[in-house]
Write a protein that holds these residues in place. Structure first.
Motif, PDB file in Angstrom:
ATOM      1  N   TYR A   1       0.883  -1.223   0.098  1.00 47.32           N
ATOM      2  CA  TYR A   1       0.056  -0.184   0.122  1.00 47.32           C
ATOM      3  C   TYR A   1       1.096   1.196   0.022  1.00 47.32           C
ATOM      4  CZ  TYR A   1      -3.476   3.454   1.631  1.00 47.32           C
ATOM      5  OH  TYR A   1      -4.242   4.379   1.762  1.00 47.32           O
ATOM      6  N   GLN A   2       2.025   1.326   0.933  1.00 44.06           N
ATOM      7  CA  GLN A   2       2.603   2.447   0.974  1.00 44.06           C
ATOM      8  C   GLN A   2       3.468   2.560  -0.390  1.00 44.06           C
ATOM      9  OE1 GLN A   2       6.552   1.790   1.590  1.00 44.06           O
ATOM     10  NE2 GLN A   2       6.753   3.961   0.697  1.00 44.06           N
TER      11      GLN A   2
ATOM     12  N   HIS B   1      -4.989  15.012  -2.130  1.00 46.68           N
ATOM     13  CA  HIS B   1      -4.122  15.897  -1.791  1.00 46.68           C
ATOM     14  C   HIS B   1      -2.857  15.563  -1.018  1.00 46.68           C
ATOM     15  CE1 HIS B   1      -7.177  18.938  -2.431  1.00 46.68           C
ATOM     16  NE2 HIS B   1      -8.243  18.418  -1.733  1.00 46.68           N
ATOM     17  N   THR B   2      -1.770  16.049  -1.220  1.00 45.54           N
ATOM     18  CA  THR B   2      -0.577  15.526  -0.529  1.00 45.54           C
ATOM     19  C   THR B   2      -0.783  15.233   0.878  1.00 45.54           C
ATOM     20  OG1 THR B   2       0.799  16.605  -2.191  1.00 45.54           O
ATOM     21  CG2 THR B   2       1.819  15.822  -0.267  1.00 45.54           C
ATOM     22  N   ARG B   3      -1.383  16.237   1.632  1.00 47.91           N
ATOM     23  CA  ARG B   3      -1.448  15.954   3.006  1.00 47.91           C
ATOM     24  C   ARG B   3      -2.149  14.815   3.354  1.00 47.91           C
ATOM     25  NH1 ARG B   3      -2.006  18.784   7.990  1.00 47.91           N
ATOM     26  NH2 ARG B   3      -3.622  17.921   9.275  1.00 47.91           N
ATOM     27  N   SER B   4      -3.446  14.568   2.728  1.00 50.71           N
ATOM     28  CA  SER B   4      -4.352  13.608   3.161  1.00 50.71           C
ATOM     29  C   SER B   4      -3.631  12.022   2.612  1.00 50.71           C
ATOM     30  CB  SER B   4      -5.474  13.680   2.441  1.00 50.71           C
ATOM     31  OG  SER B   4      -5.570  13.642   0.855  1.00 50.71           O
ATOM     32  N   CYS B   5      -2.954  12.091   1.599  1.00 48.84           N
ATOM     33  CA  CYS B   5      -2.305  10.899   1.169  1.00 48.84           C
ATOM     34  C   CYS B   5      -1.246  10.335   2.121  1.00 48.84           C
ATOM     35  CB  CYS B   5      -1.673  11.039  -0.498  1.00 48.84           C
ATOM     36  SG  CYS B   5      -2.847  11.363  -1.614  1.00 48.84           S
ATOM     37  N   MET B   6      -0.428  11.432   2.463  1.00 49.52           N
ATOM     38  CA  MET B   6       0.722  10.894   3.446  1.00 49.52           C
ATOM     39  C   MET B   6      -0.024  10.533   5.019  1.00 49.52           C
ATOM     40  SD  MET B   6       3.645  14.366   3.489  1.00 49.52           S
ATOM     41  CE  MET B   6       4.470  14.653   1.961  1.00 49.52           C
ATOM     42  N   ILE B   7      -1.204  11.109   5.224  1.00 44.03           N
ATOM     43  CA  ILE B   7      -1.846  10.486   6.409  1.00 44.03           C
ATOM     44  C   ILE B   7      -2.325   9.195   6.200  1.00 44.03           C
ATOM     45  CG2 ILE B   7      -3.980  10.825   7.774  1.00 44.03           C
ATOM     46  CD1 ILE B   7      -3.481  14.035   7.520  1.00 44.03           C
ATOM     47  N   HIS B   8      -2.821   9.178   5.191  1.00 44.70           N
ATOM     48  CA  HIS B   8      -3.227   7.629   4.663  1.00 44.70           C
ATOM     49  C   HIS B   8      -2.095   6.459   4.770  1.00 44.70           C
ATOM     50  CE1 HIS B   8      -7.098   9.101   3.782  1.00 44.70           C
ATOM     51  NE2 HIS B   8      -6.912   9.554   2.339  1.00 44.70           N
ATOM     52  N   VAL B   9      -0.857   6.855   4.398  1.00 42.26           N
ATOM     53  CA  VAL B   9       0.096   6.153   4.180  1.00 42.26           C
ATOM     54  C   VAL B   9       0.687   5.533   5.782  1.00 42.26           C
ATOM     55  CG1 VAL B   9       2.637   5.682   3.740  1.00 42.26           C
ATOM     56  CG2 VAL B   9       1.069   6.724   1.960  1.00 42.26           C
ATOM     57  N   ILE B  10       0.553   6.810   6.435  1.00 39.42           N
ATOM     58  CA  ILE B  10       1.022   6.753   8.074  1.00 39.42           C
ATOM     59  C   ILE B  10      -0.106   5.730   8.742  1.00 39.42           C
ATOM     60  CG2 ILE B  10       1.271   7.897  10.181  1.00 39.42           C
ATOM     61  CD1 ILE B  10       2.099  10.387   8.355  1.00 39.42           C
ATOM     62  N   GLU B  11      -1.200   6.014   8.597  1.00 39.00           N
ATOM     63  CA  GLU B  11      -2.376   5.310   9.123  1.00 39.00           C
ATOM     64  C   GLU B  11      -2.242   3.938   8.738  1.00 39.00           C
ATOM     65  OE1 GLU B  11      -5.771   8.739   9.587  1.00 39.00           O
ATOM     66  OE2 GLU B  11      -5.733   7.458   8.016  1.00 39.00           O
ATOM     67  N   HIS B  12      -2.033   3.685   7.471  1.00 40.40           N
ATOM     68  CA  HIS B  12      -1.893   2.081   7.290  1.00 40.40           C
ATOM     69  C   HIS B  12      -0.790   1.394   7.561  1.00 40.40           C
ATOM     70  CE1 HIS B  12      -1.595  -1.327   4.314  1.00 40.40           C
ATOM     71  NE2 HIS B  12      -2.970  -1.067   4.177  1.00 40.40           N
ATOM     72  N   ALA B  13       0.389   2.236   7.911  1.00 39.87           N
ATOM     73  CA  ALA B  13       1.590   1.627   8.210  1.00 39.87           C
ATOM     74  C   ALA B  13       1.372   1.042   9.742  1.00 39.87           C
ATOM     75  CB  ALA B  13       2.863   2.439   8.189  1.00 39.87           C
ATOM     76  N   PHE B  14       0.877   1.947  10.538  1.00 37.43           N
ATOM     77  CA  PHE B  14       0.573   1.692  11.965  1.00 37.43           C
ATOM     78  C   PHE B  14      -0.534   0.613  12.210  1.00 37.43           C
ATOM     79  CE2 PHE B  14       2.191   6.128  13.016  1.00 37.43           C
ATOM     80  CZ  PHE B  14       3.209   5.684  13.590  1.00 37.43           C
TER      81      PHE B  14
ATOM     82  N   LEU C   1       1.261  20.606   8.373  1.00 33.78           N
ATOM     83  CA  LEU C   1       1.743  19.950   7.132  1.00 33.78           C
ATOM     84  C   LEU C   1       3.227  19.579   7.561  1.00 33.78           C
ATOM     85  CD1 LEU C   1       1.439  18.758   4.368  1.00 33.78           C
ATOM     86  CD2 LEU C   1       1.933  20.936   3.443  1.00 33.78           C
ATOM     87  N   ASP C   2       3.985  20.376   8.119  1.00 31.81           N
ATOM     88  CA  ASP C   2       5.367  20.160   8.377  1.00 31.81           C
ATOM     89  C   ASP C   2       5.576  18.685   9.063  1.00 31.81           C
ATOM     90  OD1 ASP C   2       4.559  21.522  10.337  1.00 31.81           O
ATOM     91  OD2 ASP C   2       6.223  22.484  10.809  1.00 31.81           O
ATOM     92  N   VAL C   3       4.825  18.549  10.232  1.00 33.04           N
ATOM     93  CA  VAL C   3       4.898  17.657  11.150  1.00 33.04           C
ATOM     94  C   VAL C   3       4.359  16.180  10.185  1.00 33.04           C
ATOM     95  CG1 VAL C   3       3.857  16.594  13.460  1.00 33.04           C
ATOM     96  CG2 VAL C   3       4.531  18.965  13.129  1.00 33.04           C
ATOM     97  N   ILE C   4       3.423  16.411   9.565  1.00 31.68           N
ATOM     98  CA  ILE C   4       2.693  15.218   8.776  1.00 31.68           C
ATOM     99  C   ILE C   4       4.030  14.733   7.735  1.00 31.68           C
ATOM    100  CG2 ILE C   4       1.097  14.544   7.113  1.00 31.68           C
ATOM    101  CD1 ILE C   4      -0.020  14.828   9.889  1.00 31.68           C
ATOM    102  N   GLU C   5       4.742  15.673   7.355  1.00 30.03           N
ATOM    103  CA  GLU C   5       5.767  15.293   6.344  1.00 30.03           C
ATOM    104  C   GLU C   5       6.851  14.508   7.093  1.00 30.03           C
ATOM    105  OE1 GLU C   5       6.789  19.074   4.332  1.00 30.03           O
ATOM    106  OE2 GLU C   5       5.230  18.886   2.973  1.00 30.03           O
ATOM    107  N   HIS C   6       7.206  15.250   8.224  1.00 30.01           N
ATOM    108  CA  HIS C   6       8.198  14.726   8.942  1.00 30.01           C
ATOM    109  C   HIS C   6       7.778  13.236   9.210  1.00 30.01           C
ATOM    110  CE1 HIS C   6      11.542  14.190  11.725  1.00 30.01           C
ATOM    111  NE2 HIS C   6      10.858  13.856  12.642  1.00 30.01           N
ATOM    112  N   CYS C   7       6.755  12.907   9.922  1.00 29.32           N
ATOM    113  CA  CYS C   7       6.288  11.749  10.293  1.00 29.32           C
ATOM    114  C   CYS C   7       6.085  10.791   8.977  1.00 29.32           C
ATOM    115  CB  CYS C   7       4.996  11.980  10.978  1.00 29.32           C
ATOM    116  SG  CYS C   7       4.246  10.065  11.359  1.00 29.32           S
ATOM    117  N   PHE C   8       5.750  11.206   7.954  1.00 33.69           N
ATOM    118  CA  PHE C   8       5.622  10.405   6.741  1.00 33.69           C
ATOM    119  C   PHE C   8       7.158  10.007   6.286  1.00 33.69           C
ATOM    120  CE2 PHE C   8       6.067  10.355   2.187  1.00 33.69           C
ATOM    121  CZ  PHE C   8       5.575   9.279   1.780  1.00 33.69           C
ATOM    122  N   GLN C   9       8.044  10.856   6.073  1.00 35.13           N
ATOM    123  CA  GLN C   9       9.555  10.232   5.966  1.00 35.13           C
ATOM    124  C   GLN C   9       9.898   9.368   6.920  1.00 35.13           C
ATOM    125  OE1 GLN C   9      11.207  11.345   3.434  1.00 35.13           O
ATOM    126  NE2 GLN C   9       9.909  13.117   2.506  1.00 35.13           N
TER     127      GLN C   9
END
Length: 768
Positions: A148-149, A198-211, A233-241
């Motif tokens: 998925y990621q 949106h970039t933000r929502s897609c990053m959140i989806h990847v983080i949620e699915h991983a956990f 957004l900057d915190v989401i990007e850092h967590c996604f990375q």
């Protein structure tokens, strides 16, 4: 139906629900009956069954485990009972569900993995697809959630250093073939799909699915959703990375248990850091969360095909950095600067240590091609002398570059029945790392494929001289047939061959070769115009209601098995001797119609009343005849004819030869009591190449690929042969300078594919 209970952590346990299981089982069996053609109640809505089935799991993610269990049982039953026609469709449906469904038990993964390994003993395409999915399942079991990621990260172009791959879907439509209504319907669905991309929502989806997949019941999913929604957004990007890095770094080891444990530890650290920022406002909003994680549709762009070089231009812009494709820079300016600076590597480097065979080298360092990130911007303004000696590129590197993008493993096709063998994109000797993937999808009938093959030939010809796209970009071609009205686009004379073919011959062939393509893609042929004219189609805003884009997304994600089609070249000789012969290419059909003879008035007066006018003209055919024994024989014949049709696409499975199927109407004179008359006889020949010459200097009309825009008149001769790969022609021409006249395929040419083949992706390739 009872609603399943949900734990406080946000996960829905698997509950045996007889009603849900029965509903899924009926849907799966309906899919199998559709493959057999025994589903008359749904003939008008074929293709909806698979879409409806996956929509059920989207609305209720916890039911995905139940559907996976049913599909595994059906796969095992199909293998046990010998129903091979069900295996690939069921396997595609299963894998598409596995990517989205949460918390699949390990025993189901094990059963699917064992089944895929059994497919390795079967011929293509079963072993190819089985190996591909077995590798994906092994990767998913090692690092849960990585499929998925990777899918979302690549499709949405989410920037990161751990997985830098990018994908994009280019939808091309010819405005002369599709109405504005149909184009507007497709664009409307694309815009609606972007609401959840949106970039933000897609990053959140990847983080949620991983956990969700990595921590399972140890993760309070509802609280996690609320925390992420409240973060900037900057915190989401850092967590996604961090999450992507943990996934990709965990995939580099050899011990599966150690990889999994290290991956879980990294996720726990990231999760604990997020929980430490929990506030009162987040706790109040957490009760409204939902455990469902959607799978966003891929990044899709729509293009009206108005420029011959539009495909190449769009691929170039896709490769360029985002900072250089801003709105302030026009397309023409970008391409003008690109032509000079970026197209640097010429294939002449294989033989000479120069940057060009022409005297265009100024000797200044900044005039040489270089990556944008290699030299600081200030350095571009300096005038520096380059070194006097340049490293000679090795022959293997040049060969690798030429073979990248070729269609056959080992450079040569396996034989005349190449489509029966499937075909896999070859791996070059020293494959360069290509991080971009362009999925080019065309909408329309056979005429849009003719335009695609011209663009593909132009692209290959450009790349054979200056390779820019080939070493950096993978290109896959997809075809969705769309018919709005039945019209004959080629001029047909009175005595010409009747046009009994359908406007989507290539799509019909793909449907015969791959039943899953027939069920999911060919069904859009008449459905897209139907949906476009519906009143609700122009006002759709709900992502769950999208059908066209969902089917396109399913096709480009799982349609990874190409079928290759021979491209043919035709040389036209005109009646006017001052005109140079013209060369063109075609993919599907070439139609020749003899023009009617118009005698003068004096000739009419001299004719007897009993004389019958015989239509057509005398022609001479010279062709290389092919047969099932793979023997070729030179033939020459003279006859009187009204026209002929050359088909490059076989009309049935029993005649799947790599050759031209030529249907020619021969006029045979007969004599009876009432005088002389004639009869029309249809002859069929199979030829590898063919020449046709009018012996009476009577001209005829040639129409290519059923397109009225490609009609050529006043032609007196044609030569048709397989189109050669441009890189092969270039290397062969260079080899002739140093080789003896009798040598064939010397130098690098002997490693390259000789013929130009157009690959069209399907779900299974050709099922034997």
């Amino acid at each position: 139906m009872d609603k399943p209970t949900t734990t406080s952590s946000g996960f829905t346990p698997t509950v045996e629900n007889p009603e849900v299981e029965s509903d899924f089982l009926r849907s799966v069996h309906a899919l199998l009956r559709e493959l057999d053609g025994h589903h008359p109640a749904f003939q008008s809505d074929r293709g909806m069954l698979r879409w409806t089935l996956h929509k059920k799991t989207d609305r209720s993610p916890s039911s995905g485990v139940l559907l996976v269990r049913i599909l595994v049982k059906e796969l095992e039953r199909a293998e046990r009972c010998g129903y091979r026609q069900y295996i690939i469709p069921l396997l595609h449906t299963l894998m598409y569900t596995l990517v989205k469904a949460p918390s699949i038990p390990d025993n189901l993964y094990e059963r699917v993995y064992d089944f895929c390994k059994k497919l390795l003993t079967l011929p293509k395409p079963y072993c190819t697809i089985g190996l591909h999915y077995a590798q994906q399942l092994k990767l998913e079991r090692t690092i849960p959630g990585i499929l998925y990621q990777r899918l979302v990260t690549a499709e949405q172009n989410l920037k990161n250093d751990s997985f830098p791959y990018q994908e994009k879907v280019f939808v091309f439509a010819d405005p002369d073939l599709l109405s504005e209504t149909v184009c507007r319907a497709v664009v409307t669905e694309i815009k609606a799909a972007r609401t959840c991309q949106h970039t933000r929502s897609c990053m959140i989806h990847v983080i949620e699915h991983a956990f969700q997949e990595g921590l399972k019941e140890h993760c309070d999913f509802r609280t996690l959703q609320a925390i992420l929604q409240a973060k900037p957004l900057d915190v989401i990007e850092h967590c996604f990375q961090q999450v992507v890095a943990a996934m990709e770094h965990g995939n580099h080891g050899r011990d599966m248990n150690a990889e999994y444990n290290q991956y879980v530890e990294e996720l726990e650290k990231i999760y604990s850091a997020l929980l430490s920022t929990l506030g009162n406002d987040v706790e109040e909003a957490a009760s409204d969360g939902s455990p469902g994680i959607p799978l966003p549709n891929p990044n899709i762009s729509f293009h009206l095909w108005t420029d011959e070089d539009q495909l190449w231009k769009e691929l170039v812009l896709f490769l360029r950095p985002q900072s250089q494709t801003c709105e302030e820079i026009s397309l023409s300016q970008v391409l003008d600067s690109f032509e000079i600076q970026d197209l640097g590597l010429d294939y002449d480097d294989c033989e000479q240590a120069r940057f060009s065979v022409l005297s265009t080298d100024s000797g200044i360092e900044r005039d040489l091609p270089m990556p944008d990130d290699e030299v600081p911007e200030a350095e571009h303004s300096r005038l520096q002398r380059k070194g006097g000696v340049k490293k000679r590129a090795s022959s293997l590197d040049c060969l690798s570059l030429l073979q990248t993008g070729s269609n056959w493993q080992g450079g040569k096709p396996p034989g005349k029945l190449y489509r029966k063998y499937g075909g896999s994109v070859m791996q070059p000797i020293a494959q360069m790392k290509r991080l971009h993937t362009a999925r080019v999808l065309v909408l329309g009938d056979d005429r849009v494929l003719a335009r695609l093959v011209q663009a593909y030939y132009s692209l290959r010809k450009r790349e054979s001289r200056r390779a820019y796209l080939t070493p950096r970009l993978k290109v896959h071609f997809y075809y969705v047939p769309v018919i709005e009205e039945q019209s004959n686009s080629c001029p047909v004379e009175e005595h010409a061959l009747p046009d009994l073919t359908e406007p989507c011959e290539l799509a019909a062939y793909l449907g015969r070769a791959d039943p899953w393509y027939e069920s999911n893609v060919n069904t859009l042929c008449h459905m897209i115009p139907k949906l476009a004219t519906m009143p609700s189609s122009s006002s759709k805003t709900s992502v769950s209601e999208l059908f066209i884009i969902d089917v396109i997304a399913y096709y480009v994600r799982l349609g990874l098995q190409p079928i290759f089609f021979q491209v043919y070249t035709v040389k036209l000789f005109f009646q006017n001797a001052s005109l140079e012969p013209a060369e063109h290419i075609f993919l599907i059909e070439l139609r020749v119609t003899l023009e009617e003879y118009e005698p003068s008035r004096d000739n009419l007066l001299m004719k007897k009343k009993t004389m019958v006018e015989v239509p057509g003209a005398d022609v001479t055919l010279m062709y290389k005849k092919v047969s099932l024994s793979n023997r070729e024989k030179e033939e020459t014949t003279s006859l009187r004819s009204t026209g002929l049709v050359m088909k490059a696409i076989p009309s049935n499975d029993t005649e799947d030869l790599v050759c031209l199927n030529v249907n020619i109407t021969e006029i045979t004179k007969t004599a009876n009591l009432s005088g002389r008359s004639y009869t029309l006889v249809s002859n069929k020949i199979r030829a590898r190449n063919i020449k046709m010459q009018s012996t009476e200097q009577r001209s005829f009309t040639v129409c290519l690929d059923k397109d009225s825009r490609r009609v050529y008149k006043n032609v007196i001769g044609i030569e048709v042969s397989p189109c050669l790969e441009p890189s092969y022609c270039l290397q062969k021409t260079r080899a002739r300078r140093t080789s003896t006249p009798g040598d064939e395929n010397v130098g690098l040419a002997k490693y390259l594919p000789k013929s130009l083949l157009l690959p069209i992706n399907t779900f299974a390739g050709i099922i034997q």
